[in-house]
Design a protein around this motif. Structure first.
Motif, PDB file in Angstrom:
ATOM      1  N   GLN A 191      -2.534  -3.333  -1.688  1.00 35.65           N
ATOM      2  CA  GLN A 191      -3.121  -1.681  -0.771  1.00 35.65           C
ATOM      3  C   GLN A 191      -4.087  -0.941  -1.531  1.00 35.65           C
ATOM      4  OE1 GLN A 191      -2.818  -2.423   2.055  1.00 35.65           O
ATOM      5  NE2 GLN A 191      -1.614  -4.058   2.755  1.00 35.65           N
ATOM      6  N   ASP A 192      -3.255  -0.852  -2.990  1.00 40.84           N
ATOM      7  CA  ASP A 192      -3.551  -0.072  -4.071  1.00 40.84           C
ATOM      8  C   ASP A 192      -3.202   1.696  -3.540  1.00 40.84           C
ATOM      9  OD1 ASP A 192      -4.655   1.310  -5.975  1.00 40.84           O
ATOM     10  OD2 ASP A 192      -6.931   1.417  -5.365  1.00 40.84           O
ATOM     11  N   ASN A 193      -2.289   1.924  -3.029  1.00 44.11           N
ATOM     12  CA  ASN A 193      -1.283   2.607  -1.535  1.00 44.11           C
ATOM     13  C   ASN A 193      -0.551   3.498  -2.702  1.00 44.11           C
ATOM     14  OD1 ASN A 193      -1.303   4.694   0.173  1.00 44.11           O
ATOM     15  ND2 ASN A 193      -0.919   3.504   1.731  1.00 44.11           N
ATOM     16  N   ARG A 194      -0.408   3.995  -3.491  1.00 45.10           N
ATOM     17  CA  ARG A 194       1.049   4.881  -3.849  1.00 45.10           C
ATOM     18  C   ARG A 194       1.291   5.659  -3.303  1.00 45.10           C
ATOM     19  NH1 ARG A 194      -1.076   3.890 -10.316  1.00 45.10           N
ATOM     20  NH2 ARG A 194      -1.913   2.053  -9.902  1.00 45.10           N
ATOM     21  N   ILE A 195       1.216   6.275  -1.714  1.00 42.58           N
ATOM     22  CA  ILE A 195       1.266   7.110  -0.974  1.00 42.58           C
ATOM     23  C   ILE A 195       1.189   7.140   0.141  1.00 42.58           C
ATOM     24  CG2 ILE A 195       1.650   9.969  -0.707  1.00 42.58           C
ATOM     25  CD1 ILE A 195       0.002  10.145  -3.499  1.00 42.58           C
ATOM     26  N   PRO A 196       1.843   6.650   0.452  1.00 41.57           N
ATOM     27  CA  PRO A 196       1.702   5.644   1.914  1.00 41.57           C
ATOM     28  C   PRO A 196       2.471   6.884   2.801  1.00 41.57           C
ATOM     29  CG  PRO A 196       2.950   3.971   0.972  1.00 41.57           C
ATOM     30  CD  PRO A 196       2.621   5.478  -0.131  1.00 41.57           C
ATOM     31  N   LYS A 222      16.251   3.533   2.361  1.00 44.38           N
ATOM     32  CA  LYS A 222      16.959   4.471   2.013  1.00 44.38           C
ATOM     33  C   LYS A 222      17.802   4.044   0.411  1.00 44.38           C
ATOM     34  CE  LYS A 222      18.724   5.663   6.266  1.00 44.38           C
ATOM     35  NZ  LYS A 222      20.161   5.773   7.030  1.00 44.38           N
ATOM     36  N   TRP A 223      17.562   2.906   0.193  1.00 43.79           N
ATOM     37  CA  TRP A 223      18.074   2.333  -2.101  1.00 43.79           C
ATOM     38  C   TRP A 223      17.412   2.799  -2.875  1.00 43.79           C
ATOM     39  CZ3 TRP A 223      15.967  -0.841  -5.148  1.00 43.79           C
ATOM     40  CH2 TRP A 223      17.278  -1.100  -6.342  1.00 43.79           C
ATOM     41  N   ASN A 227      17.448   5.341  -5.460  1.00 35.58           N
ATOM     42  CA  ASN A 227      17.876   4.868  -7.032  1.00 35.58           C
ATOM     43  C   ASN A 227      16.230   5.172  -7.831  1.00 35.58           C
ATOM     44  OD1 ASN A 227      19.955   2.832  -7.428  1.00 35.58           O
ATOM     45  ND2 ASN A 227      19.632   3.190  -5.585  1.00 35.58           N
ATOM     46  N   ASN A 228      15.708   6.310  -6.908  1.00 32.82           N
ATOM     47  CA  ASN A 228      14.214   6.957  -7.850  1.00 32.82           C
ATOM     48  C   ASN A 228      13.133   6.472  -7.776  1.00 32.82           C
ATOM     49  OD1 ASN A 228      12.937   9.834  -8.778  1.00 32.82           O
ATOM     50  ND2 ASN A 228      13.868   8.687 -10.408  1.00 32.82           N
ATOM     51  N   TYR A 229      13.100   5.198  -6.640  1.00 30.84           N
ATOM     52  CA  TYR A 229      11.389   3.868  -6.640  1.00 30.84           C
ATOM     53  C   TYR A 229      10.771   4.634  -6.551  1.00 30.84           C
ATOM     54  CZ  TYR A 229      14.018   0.673  -9.902  1.00 30.84           C
ATOM     55  OH  TYR A 229      15.523  -0.033 -10.827  1.00 30.84           O
ATOM     56  N   LEU A 230      11.383   5.441  -4.966  1.00 30.60           N
ATOM     57  CA  LEU A 230      10.717   5.926  -4.029  1.00 30.60           C
ATOM     58  C   LEU A 230      10.896   7.662  -3.422  1.00 30.60           C
ATOM     59  CD1 LEU A 230       8.268   4.692  -2.149  1.00 30.60           C
ATOM     60  CD2 LEU A 230      10.163   4.414  -0.600  1.00 30.60           C
ATOM     61  N   GLU A 231      10.173   8.289  -3.570  1.00 32.31           N
ATOM     62  CA  GLU A 231       9.832   9.877  -3.427  1.00 32.31           C
ATOM     63  C   GLU A 231       9.554  10.090  -1.488  1.00 32.31           C
ATOM     64  OE1 GLU A 231       8.487  11.921  -5.887  1.00 32.31           O
ATOM     65  OE2 GLU A 231       9.925  11.869  -7.383  1.00 32.31           O
ATOM     66  N   PHE A 232      10.443  10.689  -0.951  1.00 28.40           N
ATOM     67  CA  PHE A 232       9.994  11.288   0.662  1.00 28.40           C
ATOM     68  C   PHE A 232       9.447  13.055   0.716  1.00 28.40           C
ATOM     69  CE2 PHE A 232      11.427  13.176   4.620  1.00 28.40           C
ATOM     70  CZ  PHE A 232      11.023  11.975   5.624  1.00 28.40           C
ATOM     71  N   TYR A 241       5.400   8.177   1.818  1.00 28.98           N
ATOM     72  CA  TYR A 241       6.226   8.205   0.655  1.00 28.98           C
ATOM     73  C   TYR A 241       5.283   8.399  -0.911  1.00 28.98           C
ATOM     74  CZ  TYR A 241      10.444   7.397   3.245  1.00 28.98           C
ATOM     75  OH  TYR A 241      11.298   6.819   4.798  1.00 28.98           O
ATOM     76  N   GLN A 242       6.033   8.542  -1.668  1.00 32.18           N
ATOM     77  CA  GLN A 242       5.409   8.069  -3.022  1.00 32.18           C
ATOM     78  C   GLN A 242       5.912   6.976  -3.860  1.00 32.18           C
ATOM     79  OE1 GLN A 242       3.679  11.688  -4.686  1.00 32.18           O
ATOM     80  NE2 GLN A 242       3.563  11.084  -6.742  1.00 32.18           N
ATOM     81  N   PHE A 243       5.478   5.967  -4.235  1.00 31.95           N
ATOM     82  CA  PHE A 243       6.503   5.410  -5.210  1.00 31.95           C
ATOM     83  C   PHE A 243       5.981   6.367  -6.564  1.00 31.95           C
ATOM     84  CE2 PHE A 243       4.455   2.324  -2.496  1.00 31.95           C
ATOM     85  CZ  PHE A 243       5.687   1.850  -2.349  1.00 31.95           C
ATOM     86  N   THR A 244       7.320   6.296  -7.614  1.00 29.88           N
ATOM     87  CA  THR A 244       7.219   7.684  -8.665  1.00 29.88           C
ATOM     88  C   THR A 244       7.070   6.570 -10.011  1.00 29.88           C
ATOM     89  OG1 THR A 244       9.650   6.482  -8.783  1.00 29.88           O
ATOM     90  CG2 THR A 244       9.535   7.894  -7.963  1.00 29.88           C
ATOM     91  N   CYS A 245       6.590   5.200 -10.315  1.00 34.70           N
ATOM     92  CA  CYS A 245       6.351   4.542 -11.474  1.00 34.70           C
ATOM     93  C   CYS A 245       4.713   4.466 -11.220  1.00 34.70           C
ATOM     94  CB  CYS A 245       7.245   2.942 -11.233  1.00 34.70           C
ATOM     95  SG  CYS A 245       9.114   2.681 -11.147  1.00 34.70           S
ATOM     96  N   SER A 246       4.546   4.492 -12.470  1.00 32.47           N
ATOM     97  CA  SER A 246       3.330   4.358 -12.775  1.00 32.47           C
ATOM     98  C   SER A 246       2.012   3.375 -12.060  1.00 32.47           C
ATOM     99  CB  SER A 246       2.384   5.656 -13.866  1.00 32.47           C
ATOM    100  OG  SER A 246       3.023   4.249 -15.093  1.00 32.47           O
ATOM    101  N   SER A 247       2.923   2.164 -12.358  1.00 33.41           N
ATOM    102  CA  SER A 247       2.222   1.479 -12.526  1.00 33.41           C
ATOM    103  C   SER A 247       3.318   0.046 -12.147  1.00 33.41           C
ATOM    104  CB  SER A 247       1.816   0.532 -13.577  1.00 33.41           C
ATOM    105  OG  SER A 247       2.964   0.572 -14.583  1.00 33.41           O
TER     106      SER A 247
END
Length: 261
Positions: A191-196, A222-223, A227-232, A241-247
């Motif tokens: 999707q190339d969409n890191r902030i869905p 929620k998991w 576990n800091n793989y995703l931020e709300f 949401y934003q994915f926390t990893c850069s790649s």
């Protein structure tokens, strides 16, 4: 109505995982080809056919070498066999249009979670109008074998009605790591969409492909956040949401580091 494409090869799960794990130690494409043929329990011609499909679905080549992608790293280095198998299934679906259509139809209730062989043939016939009955029969056989081998369905015989019954496994519970990898793969690679938005994340194809209902979907999200793989984030009426990893590579390395702790 989506058109279903013919399927001709199943996925020998254990042998495919074994072959893909080998790439952790050997990247030469010819060596990988030979190893795959050696571990396949088929005739030489059939093994070559399966090897060709393995390269098409799962591997990236550069100058005669197999690239050690995040998918291969995750599959090879995580200990959980369940996660290995589920990640292999997810990437198989991503690379196979027919599986995508069928799983989405099961998820949406367009195809019941209990259906007969006759019902499945009718379903495929409606979506394979340009193909011969022999191709439809072959697709049915390969499709149900893949779904059974990955524990998505079970197959039973009804001796009274002389009918084969397919039952969707209602106790599917993919591991957290499987869902996390699949979501990262979908939003980074597809999707190339890191902030869905919340709506986009909750309607991710990952949940449809893995047949995860909305209740379990919420638990997985929620998991990821915990576990800091995703931020709300919420700003007024806007939720995202934003994915926390850069790649995807960064994500896999973080998962492996957490697993080893």
């Amino acid at each position: 109505m989506d058109q279903i494409l013919p399927m001709s090869e199943r996925v020998p799960v254990d042998e495919t995982i074994q072959a893909l794990e080998y790439i952790r130690y050997e990247r030469d494409k010819d060596a990988v080809r030979q190893y795959f043929e050696d571990v396949m329990p088929f005739s030489e011609s059939t093994s070559i056919k399966y090897r060709r499909r393995l390269f098409e679905r799962y591997l990236v080549l550069e100058e005669g070498q197999v690239v050690y992608t995040p998918f291969l790293e995750m599959l090879s280095e995580i200990d959980s066999y369940q996660t290995k198998k589920e990640i292999l299934f997810y990437l198989t679906v991503v690379k196979t249009v027919t599986l995508q259509i069928v799983l989405k139809d099961i998820y949406k209730g367009l195809l019941n979670k209990r259906f007969t062989k006759t019902e499945l043939i009718d379903y495929l016939t409606q979506r394979m109008t340009e193909h011969k009955s022999s191709s439809i029969e072959k697709t049915l056989s390969v499709l149900t074998t893949i779904l059974k081998d990955f524990n998505i369905i079970s197959i039973k015989e009804d001796p009274i009605k002389n009918e084969t019954i397919y039952l969707v496994n209602e106790r599917l519970r993919p591991t957290n790591e499987t869902v996390a990898f699949s979501l990262y793969y979908e939003f980074f690679e597809v999707q190339d969409n890191r902030i869905p938005t919340t709506e986009r994340l909750c309607n991710a194809e990952t949940f449809q492909y893995l047949l995860i209902d909305h209740f379990l979907e919420d638990r997985y999200i929620k998991w990821l956040v915990a576990n800091n793989y995703l931020e709300f984030y919420k700003m007024g009426a806007n939720e995202q949401y934003q994915f926390t990893c850069s790649s995807l590579n960064d994500f896999v390395k973080r998962v492996m580091a957490n697993v080893e702790e």
